[in-house]
Design a protein around this motif. Sequence first.
Motif, mmCIF file in Angstrom:
data_model
loop_
_atom_site.group_PDB
_atom_site.id
_atom_site.type_symbol
_atom_site.label_atom_id
_atom_site.label_comp_id
_atom_site.label_asym_id
_atom_site.label_seq_id
_atom_site.Cartn_x
_atom_site.Cartn_y
_atom_site.Cartn_z
ATOM 1 N N GLU A 56 -1.180 -1.221 3.616
ATOM 2 C CA GLU A 56 -0.444 -0.932 4.849
ATOM 3 C C GLU A 56 -0.583 -2.112 5.800
ATOM 4 O O GLU A 56 -1.619 -2.785 5.814
ATOM 5 C CB GLU A 56 -0.996 0.316 5.537
ATOM 6 N N ARG A 74 5.371 -2.456 4.619
ATOM 7 C CA ARG A 74 5.256 -1.030 4.911
ATOM 8 C C ARG A 74 4.079 -0.781 5.847
ATOM 9 O O ARG A 74 2.990 -1.327 5.659
ATOM 10 C CB ARG A 74 5.135 -0.216 3.622
ATOM 11 N N MET A 75 4.308 0.051 6.834
ATOM 12 C CA MET A 75 3.276 0.363 7.815
ATOM 13 C C MET A 75 2.534 1.652 7.479
ATOM 14 O O MET A 75 1.463 1.912 8.012
ATOM 15 C CB MET A 75 3.899 0.457 9.210
ATOM 16 N N ASP A 76 3.104 2.436 6.598
ATOM 17 C CA ASP A 76 2.485 3.668 6.113
ATOM 18 C C ASP A 76 2.668 3.683 4.603
ATOM 19 O O ASP A 76 3.788 3.538 4.106
ATOM 20 C CB ASP A 76 3.155 4.889 6.746
ATOM 21 N N VAL A 77 1.583 3.841 3.854
ATOM 22 C CA VAL A 77 1.669 3.766 2.397
ATOM 23 C C VAL A 77 2.653 4.787 1.843
ATOM 24 O O VAL A 77 3.300 4.554 0.810
ATOM 25 C CB VAL A 77 0.274 3.916 1.763
ATOM 26 N N GLU A 79 5.501 5.500 2.795
ATOM 27 C CA GLU A 79 6.889 5.031 2.766
ATOM 28 C C GLU A 79 7.335 4.792 1.323
ATOM 29 O O GLU A 79 8.527 4.794 1.032
ATOM 30 C CB GLU A 79 7.034 3.740 3.568
ATOM 31 N N PRO A 83 4.794 -2.780 -2.628
ATOM 32 C CA PRO A 83 3.783 -3.497 -1.853
ATOM 33 C C PRO A 83 3.942 -5.011 -1.962
ATOM 34 O O PRO A 83 4.526 -5.531 -2.919
ATOM 35 C CB PRO A 83 2.474 -3.054 -2.497
ATOM 36 N N CYS A 102 -4.052 -3.164 9.623
ATOM 37 C CA CYS A 102 -3.687 -3.232 8.206
ATOM 38 C C CYS A 102 -4.820 -2.772 7.307
ATOM 39 O O CYS A 102 -5.993 -2.738 7.705
ATOM 40 C CB CYS A 102 -3.236 -4.642 7.816
ATOM 41 N N THR A 103 -4.436 -2.409 6.101
ATOM 42 C CA THR A 103 -5.366 -2.015 5.047
ATOM 43 C C THR A 103 -5.130 -2.932 3.861
ATOM 44 O O THR A 103 -4.007 -2.993 3.338
ATOM 45 C CB THR A 103 -5.138 -0.556 4.629
ATOM 46 N N ARG A 191 -5.400 8.246 -1.231
ATOM 47 C CA ARG A 191 -4.902 8.543 0.113
ATOM 48 C C ARG A 191 -4.156 9.875 0.080
ATOM 49 O O ARG A 191 -3.563 10.232 -0.952
ATOM 50 C CB ARG A 191 -3.974 7.427 0.598
#
Length: 269
Positions: A56, A74-77, A79, A83, A102-103, A191
């Motif tokens: 993310e 992507r800001m939310d996985v 989505e 990647p 971020c992750t 997640r």
Amino acid sequence: MPDLLRKPFGTHGKVHEITPATAGWRYVGFSLYRLRAGESAAEATGSTEVILVMVEGKAKVTAAGQDWGVLGERMDVFEKTPPHCLYVPNGQDWAAVAETDCTIAICAAPGKGGHPARRIGPDGISLTERGKGTNTRYINNIAMEAEDYCDSLLVTEVFTPAGHWSSYPSHRHDEDDFPRITYLEETYYHRLNPAQGWAVQRVYTEDGTLGETMAVSDGDVVCVPRGHHPCGAPYGFELYYLNVMAGPRRNWRFIPDPASEWIMARDAK
């Protein structure tokens, strides 16, 4: 044997660090950073190759003597968009500066100097449906056997809808007997959506010498040293996991659990 279920150290900074030594095996390493905008992380790869997966958020990344610009979209996985990833060979280093919160997952395995640093995705990664009925799930293959990007690593993302099963029918890859089966250690970074939920992962052998059933929370990692390893997402909670696999050869060959092999045969018709 070390615990198979690994909880994050916290919510910020380096929150996971699994090495072959701490996992009690030989090949797979997995780390995870959760950074705030402006924060940085950097490591040397040493004897391992790594794939940095932008789970993310966005980060500016340099690695192997090159500036790779800003990775991530992507800001939310959940989505489910492909990647942005970066392969870095052994004997190099990398550094990331977060452009947003971020992750970043660091997938590691023995490097042999056989592949150069390269971007992986989002181009060339397509969300693919697999399975039938409530065994349907959706795959983003990052670096599986068909992608000749790495010396050892096999990496993929899986999205399991609420109420569905995944890594199922149960299968194992814990013997070095190619082409019948390959030995691959594996980690699952989990997640959940919504994040306050839980899912189930079982890790077991047919002879009963290993039998663990774990309730996994958002952000947990499960280590799979051997045996079968199915996952279930309860009604109301969507499950994502990032898989890292590696072993003595870069091939994925598995054997189903005889108890559920009939399902695989039926669904193949």
